[in-house]
Design a protein around this motif. Structure first.
Motif, mmCIF file in Angstrom:
data_model
loop_
_atom_site.group_PDB
_atom_site.id
_atom_site.type_symbol
_atom_site.label_atom_id
_atom_site.label_comp_id
_atom_site.label_asym_id
_atom_site.label_seq_id
_atom_site.Cartn_x
_atom_site.Cartn_y
_atom_site.Cartn_z
ATOM 1 N N ASP A 230 0.829 -1.214 0.000
ATOM 2 C CA ASP A 230 0.000 0.000 0.000
ATOM 3 C C ASP A 230 0.861 1.261 0.000
ATOM 4 N N ARG A 231 1.957 1.240 0.770
ATOM 5 C CA ARG A 231 2.859 2.403 0.796
ATOM 6 C C ARG A 231 3.494 2.611 -0.578
ATOM 7 N N LYS A 233 2.301 1.731 -3.436
ATOM 8 C CA LYS A 233 1.274 2.236 -4.358
ATOM 9 C C LYS A 233 1.107 3.745 -4.195
ATOM 10 N N GLN A 234 1.072 4.222 -2.956
ATOM 11 C CA GLN A 234 0.933 5.647 -2.701
ATOM 12 C C GLN A 234 2.120 6.429 -3.241
ATOM 13 N N GLN A 235 3.297 5.799 -3.240
ATOM 14 C CA GLN A 235 4.517 6.435 -3.738
ATOM 15 C C GLN A 235 4.686 6.267 -5.244
ATOM 16 N N PRO A 240 -1.173 -0.189 -9.566
ATOM 17 C CA PRO A 240 -2.405 -0.376 -8.792
ATOM 18 C C PRO A 240 -2.841 -1.831 -8.719
#
Length: 304
Positions: A230-231, A233-235, A240
């Protein structure tokens, strides 16, 4: 055009070869024309699929192995392809849609002993050679060593996706972090060549939990693994679509027997008590097909 997938984890010992051999066999069993390219100098996938005696015999003809492609600029990848390497004791094809580009131990010479043509990295040479055969297949799977040396770079430069074989433990989480960072750097370093050659940009498609022993408590490692994904993906470091596949592959001594017999578990299930393990690989392969938007596979009774 073939979907090209690198099987890669910087951490060794995760069962990468058993995963690629069995998922490749499942794809062929489900009707997909599949090519496994062995880019690991340990040659485990090649020895498994060809059996040791045939692999040893082929060693007398070095032009039949992948290293020859880099030694000789006139060599063709098609000359290295072993058609339907899985044979019964009578030499009959057991899985016609599965082919192999074998490796030998000499592939390690690619790092230090094979001169590079000026302006043409090895991954460019491999990418251009692969184009001549990729339309013959639905899937091309690359068995990568647990590093980012030249042979791994060849696979990644040609790949649409990266599938990460893993175990549910802390070391695998660390290895995944290292893989993501190195892959990001590789994509940046090769951007000019990818644009020039219209090469794909490889993204991590998923993490496949492999060789999970009975009784293993995977809840906490999975939480940490998912949090890390998840981290990333945010970066913007992973796609996705990246996730841990819900269907894990259980640990089984059947894999060792399959290696000795020179066949994947999807064929073993008819003659050995390995049905459950074969089902693990089949479920995982179906999930991959669904993820890639491939039509629902129809399993064939005899694999032909």
């Amino acid at each position: 055009m073939a979907k090209k997938i690198s099987f890669l984890n910087i951490k060794g010992g995760v069962g990468k070869t058993s995963l690629i051999v069995n998922m490749g066999a499942c794809l062929a069993y489900m009707g997909r024309r599949t090519l496994i390219v062995d880019l690991d100098a340990q040659s485990n996938a090649s020895i498994w699929l060809m059996r040791l005696d045939r692999w040893n015999t082929l060693n007398r003809a070095p032009e039949k192995f992948l290293l020859h492609l880099f030694r000789d600029q006139n060599a063709k990848l098609s000359d290295c392809i072993q058609k339907s390497p899985i044979r019964d004791t009578d030499g009959e094809e057991m899985l016609p849609r599965l082919d192999l580009v074998p490796a030998s131990f000499t592939l390690m010479d690619l790092e230090h002993e094979v001169p590079r043509k000026e302006g043409q990295p090895f991954y460019v040479r491999f990418f251009e050679a692969l184009k001549s055969v990729e339309d013959e297949y639905d899937f091309i799977l690359f068995d990568c060593p647990p590093n980012f040396f030249y042979s791994t770079q060849c696979a990644l430069f040609s790949s649409n996706h990266v599938l990460v074989p893993s175990n549910p433990d802390a070391l695998s989480i660390i290895g995944f972090h290292l893989l993501v960072d190195k892959l990001s750097r590789f994509k940046s370093d090769t951007a000019a060549h990818r644009k020039q050659l219209s090469a794909p940009t490889p993204d991590i498609i998923g993490v496949a939990l492999n060789a999970v022993k009975p009784g293993t408590k995977i809840h906490v490692p999975l939480e940490r693994f998912n949090a890390q994904i998840d981290r990333f993906k945010q970066q913007g470091k992973v796609a996705p679509m990246t996730h841990i596949y819900p269907d894990l592959v259980r640990h089984s001594v059947t894999v060792g027997r399959a290696v000795m017999m020179g066949i994947p578990t999807v064929l073993m299930s008819k003659q050995d008590a390995s049905i459950n393990l074969a089902e693990d690989y089949i479920k995982l392969t179906k999930h991959l097909l669904e993820q890639l938007g491939d039509p629902e596979p129809d399993e064939e009774e005899d694999g032909e």
